[in-house]
Design a protein around this motif. Structure first.
Motif, PDB file in Angstrom:
ATOM      1  N   CYS A  36      31.910  36.698  31.481  1.00 11.69           N
ATOM      2  CA  CYS A  36      33.155  37.441  31.282  1.00 11.69           C
ATOM      3  C   CYS A  36      32.953  38.808  31.908  1.00 11.69           C
ATOM      4  N   VAL A  37      33.695  39.098  32.952  1.00 14.92           N
ATOM      5  CA  VAL A  37      33.570  40.361  33.672  1.00 14.92           C
ATOM      6  C   VAL A  37      34.439  41.409  32.993  1.00 14.92           C
ATOM      7  N   VAL A  38      33.829  42.506  32.572  1.00 16.12           N
ATOM      8  CA  VAL A  38      34.558  43.633  31.998  1.00 16.12           C
ATOM      9  C   VAL A  38      34.388  44.799  32.947  1.00 16.12           C
ATOM     10  N   ILE A  49      40.243  39.191  41.746  1.00 15.25           N
ATOM     11  CA  ILE A  49      40.741  38.449  40.582  1.00 15.25           C
ATOM     12  C   ILE A  49      40.914  36.974  40.928  1.00 15.25           C
ATOM     13  N   ASP A  50      41.454  36.692  42.116  1.00 16.24           N
ATOM     14  CA  ASP A  50      41.620  35.303  42.548  1.00 16.24           C
ATOM     15  C   ASP A  50      40.270  34.592  42.623  1.00 16.24           C
ATOM     16  N   THR A  58      36.037  34.367  33.128  1.00 18.28           N
ATOM     17  CA  THR A  58      37.034  35.154  32.420  1.00 18.28           C
ATOM     18  C   THR A  58      36.798  36.629  32.697  1.00 18.28           C
ATOM     19  N   TYR A  59      37.808  37.439  32.396  1.00 20.59           N
ATOM     20  CA  TYR A  59      37.696  38.860  32.692  1.00 20.59           C
ATOM     21  C   TYR A  59      38.551  39.679  31.738  1.00 20.59           C
ATOM     22  N   ILE A  60      38.138  40.938  31.573  1.00 20.28           N
ATOM     23  CA  ILE A  60      38.916  41.958  30.861  1.00 20.28           C
ATOM     24  C   ILE A  60      38.887  43.176  31.769  1.00 20.28           C
ATOM     25  N   LEU A  61      40.022  43.501  32.353  1.00 19.64           N
ATOM     26  CA  LEU A  61      40.058  44.507  33.400  1.00 19.64           C
ATOM     27  C   LEU A  61      41.004  45.649  33.055  1.00 19.64           C
ATOM     28  N   GLY A  62      40.541  46.867  33.266  1.00 16.49           N
ATOM     29  CA  GLY A  62      41.433  48.006  33.162  1.00 16.49           C
ATOM     30  C   GLY A  62      42.394  48.013  34.342  1.00 16.49           C
ATOM     31  N   VAL A 179      46.144  50.101  29.761  1.00 18.62           N
ATOM     32  CA  VAL A 179      46.572  48.706  29.822  1.00 18.62           C
ATOM     33  C   VAL A 179      45.421  47.857  30.356  1.00 18.62           C
ATOM     34  N   LEU A 180      45.168  46.732  29.698  1.00 19.83           N
ATOM     35  CA  LEU A 180      44.155  45.779  30.130  1.00 19.83           C
ATOM     36  C   LEU A 180      44.826  44.488  30.575  1.00 19.83           C
ATOM     37  N   ARG A 181      44.225  43.844  31.561  1.00 17.27           N
ATOM     38  CA  ARG A 181      44.652  42.499  31.945  1.00 17.27           C
ATOM     39  C   ARG A 181      43.486  41.550  31.673  1.00 17.27           C
TER      40      ARG A 181
END
Length: 255
Positions: A36-38, A49-50, A58-62, A179-181
């Motif tokens: 999981c990339v943060v 992202i693609d 999975t990821y949690i991105l600012g 905001v996070l995606r």
């Protein structure tokens, strides 16, 4: 957590181009099965992202709110209801206040985070900038061009600068908000707190530059630079292990 590996690239290499190779190395060399990339704002492009999604990571991105119209709309929307993760502090030892809510745009999941203490600080900082700006304008505006803090709230009026009230109002909607995606199925509060843990990474960088004295580096050859950083990395691993063992015994010492 535990430092696993270190990697170096030339100084003019962008973070975006290094992320995928380093995570590939984690999975192939160290057999990390789930990733999981943060990551912070600005490190992740749409192409990256693609690639993350194509690999099943999975990821949690600012999200860069000021350069993403979708994120701007999400930050300003009344859609959804905030859930309180941590209330306002009653003592200085309490965790920072945090509220979260979820917003969907097609198949894109966003988590809006709000800290009321940061919102107050942002309002205070902006008011100080505007007050200083008004003072500077009264003394002549030629010195304002090179000041990014001032330029945020300026507009041109003929050959002169003037305060732009619309920019001030627009800036206020971001007070205390980020905001996070994410494409994870994690609960909102878990995802938000995982992103906030990036401060641990920043703390490690500070430790390597100060306590472990990685900087300054006077070497001129790639091999000696890598050797220097590798020795510092070993020191970091040993420090983390030492702190883990001390914590097991309930011991707290100064470094």
């Amino acid at each position: 957590g535990r430092p696993i590996c270190t990697e170096l690239w030339p100084g003019n290499t962008s973070d975006v181009t290094t992320l995928i190779p380093i995570v590939d190395r984690l999975t192939q060399t160290f057999h990390v099965e789930e990733v999981c990339v943060v990551a912070d704002r600005g490190m992740i492009s749409a192409q990256t992202i693609d690639e993350l999604e194509a690999r099943g990571w999975t990821y949690i991105l600012g999200v860069r709110m000021r350069s993403s119209k979708e994120a701007q709309a999400i930050a300003a929307t009344d859609e959804g209801h905030y859930r309180t993760v941590f209330p306002r502090r009653t003592t200085s030892h309490d965790p920072a206040p945090l509220r979260v809510k979820q917003v969907w745009r097609d198949d894109r999941r966003y988590i809006v985070c709000f800290n009321p203490d940061e919102a107050e600080q942002d309002r205070h900082d902006r008011a100080a900038i505007v007050a200083a700006l008004e003072k500077a304008l009264a003394q002549g505006d030629t010195s304002l061009i090179g000041n990014k803090g001032f330029r945020r709230f300026l507009k041109t009026q003929g050959t002169r600068f003037a305060i732009d009230d619309a920019k001030i109002t627009a800036d206020a909607q971001y007070d205390g908000t980020w905001v996070l995606r994410t494409n994870t199925g994690l609960a909102m509060d878990v995802a938000a707190l995982a992103y906030k843990h990036l401060w641990m990474v920043e703390a490690i960088f500070r430790s390597m530059k100060s306590l472990l004295e990685t900087r300054p580096i006077y070497h001129q050859r790639d091999e000696t630079i890598r050797g220097h950083v590798f020795c510092s990395f070993l020191a970091l691993v040993m420090r983390q292990e030492l702190e883990r063992r001390l914590e097991q015994h309930g011991w707290t010492f100064e470094w």
